[in-house]
Scaffold this active site. Structure first.
Site, PDB file in Angstrom:
ATOM      1  CD  GLU A 271      -2.901  -1.099   2.432  1.00 42.17           C
ATOM      2  OE1 GLU A 271      -2.583  -0.583   3.349  1.00 42.17           O
ATOM      3  OE2 GLU A 271      -3.986  -1.757   2.206  1.00 42.17           O
ATOM      4  CD  GLU A 406      -4.199  -5.922   2.227  1.00 37.34           C
ATOM      5  OE1 GLU A 406      -5.049  -5.260   3.278  1.00 37.34           O
ATOM      6  OE2 GLU A 406      -3.124  -5.956   2.352  1.00 37.34           O
TER       7      GLU A 406
END
Length: 473
Positions: A271, A406
């Site tokens: 991320e 995710e």
């Protein structure tokens, strides 16, 4: 007249004294000088790196290297020095110490550049690597993460999960998943001077990947948070050193996993914390380094599908900022990754926060009359319906698959209207999964052991599993 002369003389004397005093004040302050960063590591290819100078006086640069120039924006007060390193055609590392001086105050900038290496290269091998990214994406539908395990800081079991086994992967397949994402840490297993990753760790990760391939599952292997060396350093000042580490690590990872066929995909990062155009450009350089490093290892890796992350893996940032993908000598082998936990107050927030309270109930038909202050106030079905089409239009429709690496919403024990809460979570999971698939996205559920028990391989949260599978129909 005498008084006027005396007065004028006295005034002149005072002026001289004041002038001398002012000069003393101006010269009394000691020279201040600071440089940041004080160490820079360039890859073999060279490039630019920016040094920030903080000073209250004039300063000078002393540089003996012909391969690395140092150009100052100013030479007094606060300023910038731009380092420009040429490519290193030698196999040896080279270095120089650049000195910045202000009077008797000296600061050093230590610059290193990696040597050229061809040790990874073997001839390309397309055996078992025939699928484009679009063709490969069509071969898997629902994915699951082995979360809080191989990426755990302190070791595979440091965050409370047991080691991954073949039996766990067998259970994922039995449950209906066709792909597995393996979040992985590497930096803690690497020599911080040489960048060499432990052979023992490379072998262990390879073993887990093999478990998945044994079951015919597709695999996404990444560099996860990993202490934040990339994820938290999407900046021009860190760019050179991060790119050097990205190249070093991916060269080794790709080489260790090179013999796997197209069932195994590599993902550049997790991320990456980027939210503006400047950071996006830096992130693009990290992804380019990833692509170049993997392709240079040859063999199957010349044709392997590679996954690059949008800024912060945020759908809006990715839609608005990710207008360029890294150049790839092998066409049609790139996927993009985003994540989805919206609204976070419902999906994963564990305590009320200053910026917002937890939501227990989500969806137009699932609000509670018993506990109305816990009903979601944003991020419901209309939000979902507006989010995923952005990825479809930006990438999927142009032949670039997107994975939702995710996503998830998790059950709480505190709601007063428990039946409505449980139904809300079921609805979120099914609705979000359906919409991801409807827009051509590939969902990977984030699980840390809450749904599938890592010790006895039983299903701990049947409702969530059922909701995922229903969404995937």
């Amino acid at each position: 007249m005498k008084f006027r002369i005396l007065y004028n003389s006295l005034a002149l004397l005072i002026a001289v004294i004041l002038c001398i005093s002012c000069k003393k004040d101006k010269t009394a302050a000691p020279a201040q000088l600071a440089v940041s960063p004080s160490e820079v590591l360039f890859t073999t290819d060279g490039g630019l790196s920016e040094i920030t100078i903080t000073s209250n006086t004039k300063w000078n640069i002393s540089n003996t290297a012909s391969w690395c120039t140092a150009t100052a924006s100013v030479t007094e007060g606060n300023g910038k020095i731009t380092l420009n390193a040429q490519s290193n055609t030698d196999t040896s590392e080279r270095s120089v110490v650049i000195t910045v001086s202000a009077g008797s105050t000296l600061k050093e900038i230590k610059v290193r550049q990696s040597g050229k290496t061809n040790t990874y290269n073997i001839p390309p091998d397309s055996t078992g690597m025939g699928s484009t990214a679009v063709q490969l994406a069509a071969k898997f539908k629902l994915g699951i993460n082995i979360g809080n395990t191989l990426e755990a800081i302190g070791g595979e079991t440091a965050w409370g999960n047991p080691p991954v086994t073949q039996a766990l992967i067998d259970k994922y397949k039995q449950a209906g998943f066709t792909a597995v994402r393996i979040p992985c840490s590497w930096d803690q297993y690497a020599d911080q001077t040489t960048g060499k990753i432990s052979d023992q760790w490379l072998d262990r990760v390879k073993q887990v990947v093999q478990y998945c391939v044994n079951d015919g599952l597709y695999v996404v292997l990444n560099i996860h948070w990993d202490g934040g060396w990339l994820e938290n350093n999407i900046t021009t000042s860190a760019q050179a050193s991060v790119n050097a580490k990205q190249k070093t690590y991916w060269g080794q990872i790709a080489t260790a996993m090179r013999d796997f066929d197209e069932h195994v995909m590599f993902a550049s990062a997790n991320e990456p914390s980027a939210s503006d155009a400047t950071a996006m450009n830096v992130l693009l350089s990290y992804h380019q380094t990833f692509v170049d490093a993997v392709r240079s290892t040859g063999g199957h890796n010349v044709y392997r599908v590679l996954i690059v992350q949008g800024p912060s893996t945020n759908i809006d940032y990715t839609s608005n900022l990710m207008n360029t993908l890294p150049a790839d000598p092998t066409p049609n082998r790139t996927m993009v990754e985003v994540h989805y936990y919206e609204p976070f107050q419902f999906t994963a927030l564990s305590d009320d926060a200053s910026w917002g309270n937890m939501f227990y109930y989500w969806g137009q038909n699932y609000h509670s009359t018993i506990e109305p202050t816990r009903n979601a106030t944003w991020g419901e079905e209309d939000f979902v319906l507006s989010a995923f089409p952005k990825m479809k239009a930006k990438f999927v429709d142009k032949g670039i698959p997107v994975i939702v690496g995710e996503y998830g919403a998790y059950r709480r024990t505190t709601p007063l209207d428990m039946d409505k809460h449980q139904a809300s979570v079921d609805h979120w999971i099914t609705f979000v999964t359906q919409q991801e698939i409807a827009n051509g996205l590939k969902p990977f559920w984030w699980d840390t052991g809450g749904m599938i028990d890592r010790n006895n391989y039983t299903v701990k949260d049947q409702r969530s599993l059922d909701a995922i599978m229903l969404g995937g129909q």
